[in-house]
Design an enzyme around this catalytic site. Structure first.
Site, PDB file in Angstrom:
ATOM      1  N   ILE A 149      31.804  30.627  73.600  1.00  0.00           N
ATOM      2  CA  ILE A 149      31.309  29.269  73.860  1.00  0.00           C
ATOM      3  C   ILE A 149      30.111  29.346  74.795  1.00  0.00           C
ATOM      4  CG2 ILE A 149      31.895  26.962  74.708  1.00  0.00           C
ATOM      5  CD1 ILE A 149      34.863  27.664  74.308  1.00  0.00           C
ATOM      6  N   THR A 178      29.007  13.325  81.239  1.00  0.00           N
ATOM      7  CA  THR A 178      28.704  14.654  81.793  1.00  0.00           C
ATOM      8  C   THR A 178      27.401  14.582  82.583  1.00  0.00           C
ATOM      9  OG1 THR A 178      27.325  15.331  79.946  1.00  0.00           O
ATOM     10  CG2 THR A 178      29.701  15.754  79.720  1.00  0.00           C
ATOM     11  N   TYR A 184      14.339  17.287  72.109  1.00  0.00           N
ATOM     12  CA  TYR A 184      15.791  17.242  71.935  1.00  0.00           C
ATOM     13  C   TYR A 184      16.152  16.794  70.513  1.00  0.00           C
ATOM     14  CZ  TYR A 184      20.702  16.194  73.007  1.00  0.00           C
ATOM     15  OH  TYR A 184      22.080  16.160  73.004  1.00  0.00           O
TER      16      TYR A 184
HETATM   17  N1  LIG Z   1      26.905  14.298  77.038  1.00  0.00           N
HETATM   18  C1  LIG Z   1      26.544  13.633  75.976  1.00  0.00           C
HETATM   19  O1  LIG Z   1      26.558  12.386  75.945  1.00  0.00           O
HETATM   20  C2  LIG Z   1      26.115  14.372  74.746  1.00  0.00           C
HETATM   21  C3  LIG Z   1      25.795  13.612  73.610  1.00  0.00           C
HETATM   22  C4  LIG Z   1      25.400  14.275  72.457  1.00  0.00           C
HETATM   23  C5  LIG Z   1      25.346  15.653  72.439  1.00  0.00           C
HETATM   24  N2  LIG Z   1      25.663  16.359  73.562  1.00  0.00           N
HETATM   25  C6  LIG Z   1      25.579  17.819  73.484  1.00  0.00           C
HETATM   26  O2  LIG Z   1      26.760  18.405  74.015  1.00  0.00           O
HETATM   27  C7  LIG Z   1      26.464  19.707  74.518  1.00  0.00           C
HETATM   28  C8  LIG Z   1      27.042  19.853  75.903  1.00  0.00           C
HETATM   29  O3  LIG Z   1      26.406  18.910  76.754  1.00  0.00           O
HETATM   30  P1  LIG Z   1      27.058  18.329  78.088  1.00  0.00           P
HETATM   31  O4  LIG Z   1      26.948  16.864  78.006  1.00  0.00           O
HETATM   32  O5  LIG Z   1      28.361  18.976  78.334  1.00  0.00           O
HETATM   33  O6  LIG Z   1      25.937  18.807  79.141  1.00  0.00           O
HETATM   34  P2  LIG Z   1      25.970  19.443  80.581  1.00  0.00           P
HETATM   35  O7  LIG Z   1      27.150  18.958  81.371  1.00  0.00           O
HETATM   36  O8  LIG Z   1      24.610  19.217  81.122  1.00  0.00           O
HETATM   37  O9  LIG Z   1      26.202  21.003  80.282  1.00  0.00           O
HETATM   38  C9  LIG Z   1      25.216  21.761  79.653  1.00  0.00           C
HETATM   39  C10 LIG Z   1      25.673  23.217  79.593  1.00  0.00           C
HETATM   40  O10 LIG Z   1      24.627  23.946  78.941  1.00  0.00           O
HETATM   41  C11 LIG Z   1      24.304  25.062  79.731  1.00  0.00           C
HETATM   42  N3  LIG Z   1      22.877  25.384  79.665  1.00  0.00           N
HETATM   43  C12 LIG Z   1      21.823  24.543  79.788  1.00  0.00           C
HETATM   44  N4  LIG Z   1      20.676  25.244  79.792  1.00  0.00           N
HETATM   45  C13 LIG Z   1      21.024  26.561  79.674  1.00  0.00           C
HETATM   46  C14 LIG Z   1      20.295  27.768  79.669  1.00  0.00           C
HETATM   47  N5  LIG Z   1      18.961  27.798  79.791  1.00  0.00           N
HETATM   48  N6  LIG Z   1      20.968  28.930  79.530  1.00  0.00           N
HETATM   49  C15 LIG Z   1      22.316  28.934  79.457  1.00  0.00           C
HETATM   50  N7  LIG Z   1      23.064  27.816  79.457  1.00  0.00           N
HETATM   51  C16 LIG Z   1      22.419  26.646  79.586  1.00  0.00           C
HETATM   52  C17 LIG Z   1      24.630  24.664  81.170  1.00  0.00           C
HETATM   53  O11 LIG Z   1      24.932  25.828  81.933  1.00  0.00           O
HETATM   54  P3  LIG Z   1      24.032  26.396  83.152  1.00  0.00           P
HETATM   55  O12 LIG Z   1      23.269  25.260  83.734  1.00  0.00           O
HETATM   56  O13 LIG Z   1      25.046  27.009  84.083  1.00  0.00           O
HETATM   57  O14 LIG Z   1      23.179  27.440  82.529  1.00  0.00           O
HETATM   58  C18 LIG Z   1      25.887  23.817  80.971  1.00  0.00           C
HETATM   59  O15 LIG Z   1      27.028  24.631  80.995  1.00  0.00           O
HETATM   60  C19 LIG Z   1      24.946  19.850  74.457  1.00  0.00           C
HETATM   61  O16 LIG Z   1      24.585  20.595  73.307  1.00  0.00           O
HETATM   62  C20 LIG Z   1      24.466  18.428  74.312  1.00  0.00           C
HETATM   63  O17 LIG Z   1      23.227  18.353  73.655  1.00  0.00           O
HETATM   64  C21 LIG Z   1      26.049  15.749  74.717  1.00  0.00           C
END
Ligand SMILES: NC(=O)c1ccc[n+]([C@@H]2O[C@H](COP(=O)([O-])OP(=O)(O)OC[C@H]3O[C@@H](n4cnc5c(N)ncnc54)[C@H](OP(=O)(O)O)[C@@H]3O)[C@@H](O)[C@H]2O)c1
Length: 237
Positions: A6, A179, A142
């Site tokens: 993951i 998040t 994005y």
């Molecule tokens: N939250 C929403 O409403 C939403 C809606 C639609 C889709 N999504 C998708 O769901 C997924 C998870 O998002 P989330 O909401 O859980 O976001 P989040 O809380 O911001 O978490 C993002 C994760 O991605 C990792 N990440 C970001 N940049 C990285 C890099 N350069 N290298 C390695 N890891 C990286 C971060 O880890 P580090 O910072 O430790 O590297 C973190 O663990 C994403 O693909 C997002 O596009 C979210």
């Protein structure tokens, strides 16, 4: 053993996935992100910056023993800078494309290369977004990369239908989840993102999904892919 790989396990949906998966002793998780706060004997963390493709190229999928199924969840994602094209800096665009799309393609390629010949269940889940199918101003990189993730998933599926032991692939949009990513959106200036009020309203009205609930749903889907409604779908809770 169910082995999960993951990305983005330090926060949000990815962290909730690890926490929920660890409740079942039959799950072992490999997590990938730049930072980590989780520790468990069934969790191995690999520090990696997915924006740095040299680091991504060096990631390997191991030979595994006592396997029931292997799942790759490409979950890490970034909105990058929320600004209109013309105001973005070059590095921000490159970072978004590398994290959201190029690293997903590289990891997928390595995963398929390593496990194609195995006949236990193998699943690729690419975490997508509603923004893959609907353009938002300020989110050009994005939206574009998430649309790419959907098409990558379709391409994987098409190819796998030709294989002796097909790997299953799905793109799943998680809905709007409470998040860090949503925090970032709400801090944006309206001139950079005209839709900002919608996201304040979703938070204030309690309409955001909890990461734990989304993680539970994703895990149920990995345990039984019949729960997934098509190649490209969206979580409804
Ligand atoms: N939250 C929403 O409403 C939403 C809606 C639609 C889709 N999504 C998708 O769901 C997924 C998870 O998002 P989330 O909401 O859980 O976001 P989040 O809380 O911001 O978490 C993002 C994760 O991605 C990792 N990440 C970001 N940049 C990285 C890099 N350069 N290298 C390695 N890891 C990286 C971060 O880890 P580090 O910072 O430790 O590297 C973190 O663990 C994403 O693909 C997002 O596009 C979210």
């Amino acid at each position: 053993m169910n082995y999960y790989f993951i990305t983005g396990t330090s926060s949000g949906i990815g962290k909730a996935l690890v926490e929920q998966l660890l409740l079942d002793e039959k799950n072992y998780i490999f997590g990938f992100s730049r930072t980590n706060s989780l520790k468990n004997e069934r969790f191995t963390h690999q520090k990696v910056n997915l924006a740095n493709l040299e680091e991504v190229k060096n990631l390997n999928f191991p030979d595994l023993k006592d396997v029931k199924k292997i799942i790759l969840i490409n979950n890490a994602g970034t909105l990058g800078s929320i600004k209109h094209l013309g105001n973005l800096n070059t590095e921000d665009i490159i970072t978004s494309f590398n994290v959201n799309l190029t690293s997903v393609a590289l990891l997928t390629n390595a995963f398929i290369k390593q496990y194609q010949q195995e006949n236990f269940e193998r699943i690729i889940i690419n975490i997508s977004s509603g923004a893959a199918q609907k353009a938002y101003d300020g989110w050009a990189a994005y939206c574009t990369t998430k649309a790419g993730v959907n098409m990558l998933t379709e391409a994987i599926h098409k190819e796998q239908q030709l294989m002796k032991f097909p790997i299953k692939a799905f793109a799943i949009a998680p809905g709007v989840v409470d998040t860090e990513m949503q925090n970032v959106i709400r801090k944006t200036d309206k001139k950079d993102f005209s839709n900002i009020d919608k996201f304040h309203n979703l938070k204030e009205s309690g309409a955001l999904y909890e990461a734990k609930d989304v993680a539970d749903k994703l895990i149920a889907m990995c345990e039984n892919t019949d729960l997934i409604e098509g190649l490209i779908s969206r979580i409804e809770l």
